[in-house]
Design an enzyme around this catalytic site. Structure first.
Site, PDB file in Angstrom:
ATOM      1  CB  CYS A 190       1.404  -7.754 -17.063  1.00 24.95           C
ATOM      2  SG  CYS A 190       2.414  -6.293 -17.251  1.00 24.95           S
ATOM      3  NE  ARG A 214      -2.696 -10.613 -13.592  1.00 26.04           N
ATOM      4  CZ  ARG A 214      -2.417 -11.093 -12.390  1.00 26.04           C
ATOM      5  NH1 ARG A 214      -3.391 -11.494 -11.611  1.00 26.04           N
ATOM      6  NH2 ARG A 214      -1.184 -11.179 -11.970  1.00 26.04           N
ATOM      7  CD1 TRP A 238      -0.985  -0.728 -14.506  1.00 26.99           C
ATOM      8  CD2 TRP A 238       1.075  -1.171 -13.755  1.00 26.99           C
ATOM      9  NE1 TRP A 238      -0.688   0.183 -13.520  1.00 26.99           N
ATOM     10  CE2 TRP A 238       0.564  -0.065 -13.043  1.00 26.99           C
ATOM     11  CE3 TRP A 238       2.348  -1.623 -13.453  1.00 26.99           C
ATOM     12  CZ2 TRP A 238       1.279   0.589 -12.047  1.00 26.99           C
ATOM     13  CZ3 TRP A 238       3.071  -0.974 -12.464  1.00 26.99           C
ATOM     14  CH2 TRP A 238       2.538   0.124 -11.762  1.00 26.99           C
ATOM     15  CG  ASN A 285       2.788 -10.477 -14.390  1.00 30.53           C
ATOM     16  OD1 ASN A 285       3.034  -9.302 -14.148  1.00 30.53           O
ATOM     17  ND2 ASN A 285       2.056 -11.228 -13.597  1.00 30.53           N
ATOM     18  N   GLY A 286       6.083  -9.205 -14.673  1.00 31.83           N
ATOM     19  CA  GLY A 286       7.107  -9.082 -13.633  1.00 31.83           C
ATOM     20  C   GLY A 286       8.081  -7.986 -14.006  1.00 31.83           C
ATOM     21  CD  GLU A 305     -10.958   0.491   1.777  1.00 38.72           C
ATOM     22  OE1 GLU A 305      -9.727   0.616   1.889  1.00 38.72           O
ATOM     23  OE2 GLU A 305     -11.503   0.065   0.737  1.00 38.72           O
ATOM     24  CE  LYS A 323     -11.758   1.087  -2.410  1.00 40.82           C
ATOM     25  NZ  LYS A 323     -11.167  -0.116  -1.897  1.00 40.82           N
ATOM     26  CD  GLU A 374      -8.967   2.045  -5.609  1.00 45.74           C
ATOM     27  OE1 GLU A 374      -8.019   1.490  -6.168  1.00 45.74           O
ATOM     28  OE2 GLU A 374      -9.586   1.518  -4.662  1.00 45.74           O
ATOM     29  CG  HIS A 382      -2.774  19.003  16.112  1.00 47.78           C
ATOM     30  ND1 HIS A 382      -2.366  19.768  17.183  1.00 47.78           N
ATOM     31  CD2 HIS A 382      -3.682  18.121  16.619  1.00 47.78           C
ATOM     32  CE1 HIS A 382      -2.973  19.350  18.286  1.00 47.78           C
ATOM     33  NE2 HIS A 382      -3.780  18.353  17.969  1.00 47.78           N
ATOM     34  CE  LYS A 436      -9.159  -6.809  -7.397  1.00 50.71           C
ATOM     35  NZ  LYS A 436      -9.806  -5.894  -6.457  1.00 50.71           N
TER      36      LYS A 436
HETATM   37  O1  M6R Z   1      -4.264  -8.082  -3.618  1.00 44.54           O
HETATM   38  P1  M6R Z   1      -3.974  -7.245  -2.425  1.00 44.54           P
HETATM   39  O2  M6R Z   1      -5.066  -7.240  -1.416  1.00 44.54           O
HETATM   40  O3  M6R Z   1      -2.653  -7.601  -1.780  1.00 44.54           O
HETATM   41  O4  M6R Z   1      -3.817  -5.778  -2.980  1.00 44.54           O
HETATM   42  C1  M6R Z   1      -3.419  -4.726  -2.153  1.00 44.54           C
HETATM   43  C2  M6R Z   1      -3.723  -3.378  -2.783  1.00 44.54           C
HETATM   44  O5  M6R Z   1      -3.042  -3.235  -3.985  1.00 44.54           O
HETATM   45  C3  M6R Z   1      -5.216  -3.178  -3.030  1.00 44.54           C
HETATM   46  O6  M6R Z   1      -5.955  -3.369  -1.870  1.00 44.54           O
HETATM   47  C4  M6R Z   1      -5.495  -1.766  -3.580  1.00 44.54           C
HETATM   48  O7  M6R Z   1      -5.186  -0.811  -2.617  1.00 44.54           O
HETATM   49  C5  M6R Z   1      -6.958  -1.653  -4.039  1.00 44.54           C
HETATM   50  N1  M6R Z   1      -7.013  -1.269  -5.420  1.00 44.54           N
HETATM   51  C6  M6R Z   1      -7.739  -0.620  -3.327  1.00 44.54           C
HETATM   52  O8  M6R Z   1      -9.069  -0.631  -3.732  1.00 44.54           O
END
Ligand code: M6R
Length: 609
Positions: free
Chosen positions: A2, A27, A73, A97-98, A480, A484, A487, A503, A604
């Site tokens: 949010c 956000r 969100w 937000n929260g 990683e 990527k 998502e 395995h 984000k």
């Molecule tokens: O703000 P942060 O680095 O703590 O966020 C952690 C994850 O939410 C963030 O890295 C998320 O996995 C990304 N969207 C991946 O691209």
């Protein structure tokens, strides 16, 4: 999670709120709404979907200099107009937000007094609670609410009988404020303040900001006025804009060489030998002398940077280093003491699980060091030591430049730590540092070849499942690459330590299934090639990534596509190979016609559990 914004000043509030919401949209983007004081009272407009949809709904007669806005969100209650913020109850209109954890219990109590919510949200219950406590004295109502509310919150509140005033309070969730000639602004993230001022402050927890068009007064809950600690932003507006790129993600991929240089510069003191230097960060060598164990904890991509940090540190320091997912670590009973160093990694510095892990580590007496991108964020403020990455604002939900800047921070720490611990000589560290200094240039070379990745992505676009395999540093990078890809492309993908495939997972490798095999590390190169042959023998479509110079054993026909990163010491290959994986994910998402920067269901900054 949010985005919230409040504006009180001399411009058209609805337009300012819309601009701010567009900047905060990363956000959360399932619904949005604003509320403004007008001559008819408080007017509210909400809509499901993106901020652009809300903008189209705004009536031109909504003339106002003061209002609040929210981009959501969803947590409690589905995506609908009634669940969108602002929420209203009696005298109170607010955005949040929260998460209010005890909202159910509060709702029951409020229901007994005849108050029935119209939405399914925890936020409406907070509005009802505040209204039940408000009798003309905002501070008294806020004191009462703070006593009752459990969970995390950042609120911007308008009381119907206090025209053109916004009250703000927070616990856990972020809120930053600034004053300018145009007026006073509060927001979840400084990105939305940039157009007004580069001087801002973080509202401390449990303090109240009373926002009017000329001032922001910060008070303790008992009314004592306090002076906030001012901070400066070193970015300008262009850092938070697309600057001609189609998407933020593509722009941020291209910004990586600069982000790395900016992260390195203040820590590269050129003397006789090139050693990492943390004097400007206030991190002394004592921290390293006194550590016998390192625990790295973070979420998502930041955790993957930690996986790389673990291998590097353990290899160079010869002390135990472990990596824990923050959402698990916080509910375990970790064995930590004053000789443990807990490293928290976070782009936003606000991730709820990472913040909770930090608090737990401190409670257990461990030393804490955070690697954070956003200055003044909660994790940065609460850690014993902070090593800021200087990646600049990262807007795309998929993290790219923050990741490689986090890697840079780990390399610096590992080199300094190894030097201090006597595991590497000054000359050896100096050689490594020169290598790290050259990484930006190597990444630029890979970026020059982006059309190759663009072309190759066409082969990935129809995939339903995809596998990444690698060993050691390449395995950490595979994790990683996989997050990527999934998502932003919505293709199911998994990262496997290459030796683990046989395995169980090998049964999923059938004709045409894409496998991205990373083989940049000389010490496990031959083993990787055997693993590539194993998947190839089962009909996989193999994209092999190697490093210039490591190609001797590659026979014809071993892979369908072959990409090569520039020559460097093996430990720097993750930086260049990361760009390949990011670009493959980016172009595949584009070809699939998806919203690259704001993928479905995600946000984000994850400030809720
Ligand atoms: O703000 P942060 O680095 O703590 O966020 C952690 C994850 O939410 C963030 O890295 C998320 O996995 C990304 N969207 C991946 O691209």
């Amino acid at each position: 999670m949010c985005g919230i914004i409040g504006f009180c000043g001399y411009l058209d509030a609805k337009q300012e709120l819309i601009k701010g919401l567009a900047e905060l949209e990363y956000r959360g983007y399932d619904s949005a709404g604003i509320a403004c004081f007008t001559e008819r009272g408080i007017e509210v407009v909400k809509s499901v979907g993106k901020v652009a949809g809300l903008e189209n709904k705004l009536p031109s007669r909504m003339e106002s200099g003061c209002g609040i806005g929210h981009t959501r969100w969803a947590t409690h209650g589905g995506v609908s107009e009634v669940n969108a913020h602002p929420h209203q109850c009696g005298n109170v209109t607010l955005i949040h937000n929260g998460i209010i954890e005890n909202y159910h219990e509060l709702a029951k109590e409020l229901e007994e007094t005849g108050r029935v919510p119209s939405s399914q949200t925890d936020t409406e219950i907070a509005a009802m609670l505040l209204d039940s406590l408000y009798h003309g004295d905002a501070l008294a109502a806020l004191r009462g609410a703070v006593d009752r509310l459990e969970g995390a919150y950042a609120f911007c509140i308008m009381f119907a009988d206090q025209k053109d005033v916004i009250y703000c309070i927070r616990k856990g969730s972020p809120l930053v404020c600034c004053s300018s000639e145009e007026g006073s602004v509060v927001a979840s993230d400084m990105v939305a303040l940039l157009r007004y001022s580069k001087e801002y402050f973080v509202l401390p927890e449990y303090q109240v900001a009373k926002v009017t068009k000329n001032t922001i007064t910060v008070m303790e809950l008992d009314g004592t006025v306090v002076s906030p600690v001012m901070l400066s932003i070193h970015w300008d507006m262009s850092a938070a804009q697309k600057n001609g790129f189609k998407h933020y993600m593509l722009k941020e991929i291209h910004e990586q060489p600069e982000a790395i240089r900016r992260t390195l510069a203040p820590r590269m003191k050129k003397g006789e030998q090139l050693l990492p230097d943390f004097s400007e960060d206030g991190i002394s060598d004592e921290l390293f002398w006194d550590t016998n164990r390192v625990v790295i904890t973070a979420c998502g991509t930041a955790m993957h940077a930690g996986m790389m940090g673990r291998i590097l540190m353990e290899r160079l320091l010869r002390i135990p280093v472990s990596v824990e997912v923050a959402s698990e670590f916080r509910y375990e009973d970790p064995i930590l003491d004053e000789k443990s160093l807990v490293i928290l990694v976070s782009q936003s510095g606000e991730t709820a699980d990472t913040l909770a892990a930090l608090r737990l580590a401190k409670e257990k007496g461990a030393k804490t060091l955070s690697i954070v991108n956003v200055k003044g964020s909660s994790i940065a403020r609460e850690s014993d030591y902070v090593l800021y990455t200087h990646a600049g604002p990262e807007i795309a939900v998929a993290s790219t430049k923050a990741y490689t800047a986090q890697l840079t921070a780990f390399y610096l720490l590992a080199f300094r730590f190894a030097y201090v611990a006597g595991k590497l000589s000054a000359q050896e560290v100096s050689e490594y540092m020169k290598g790290l200094d050259g990484v930006g240039e190597l990444m630029e070379k890979v970026l020059e070849q982006k059309d190759k990745m663009k072309e190759l992505s066409k082969r990935l676009t129809p995939a339903q499942d995809l596998f990444f395999i690698g060993r050691s540093l390449d395995y950490a990078l595979s994790c990683e690459g996989s997050i990527k890809l999934k998502e932003i492309t919505y293709i199911h993908s998994e990262a496997y330590a290459a030796g683990e495939l046989k395995h169980g997972t090998l049964s999923l490798i059938t004709g045409g299934v894409p496998v991205i095999a990373l083989a940049t590390q000389a010490d496990v190169f031959a083993k990787m090639i055997s693993n590539v042959k194993e998947v190839r023998a089962r009909g996989a479509m193999v994209i092999l990534i190697t490093k210039e110079g490591n190609t001797a054993a590659i026979e014809n026909g071993i892979c369908d596509e072959h990409l090569v990163v520039p020559a460097s010491d093996d430990i720097f290959a993750p930086f260049t190979a990361a760009i390949i994986l990011q670009l493959l994910a980016y172009y595949t998402s584009s070809y699939r016609g998806l919203d690259v920067d704001q993928p479905r269901n995600l946000a984000k900054s994850v400030t809720v559990e």
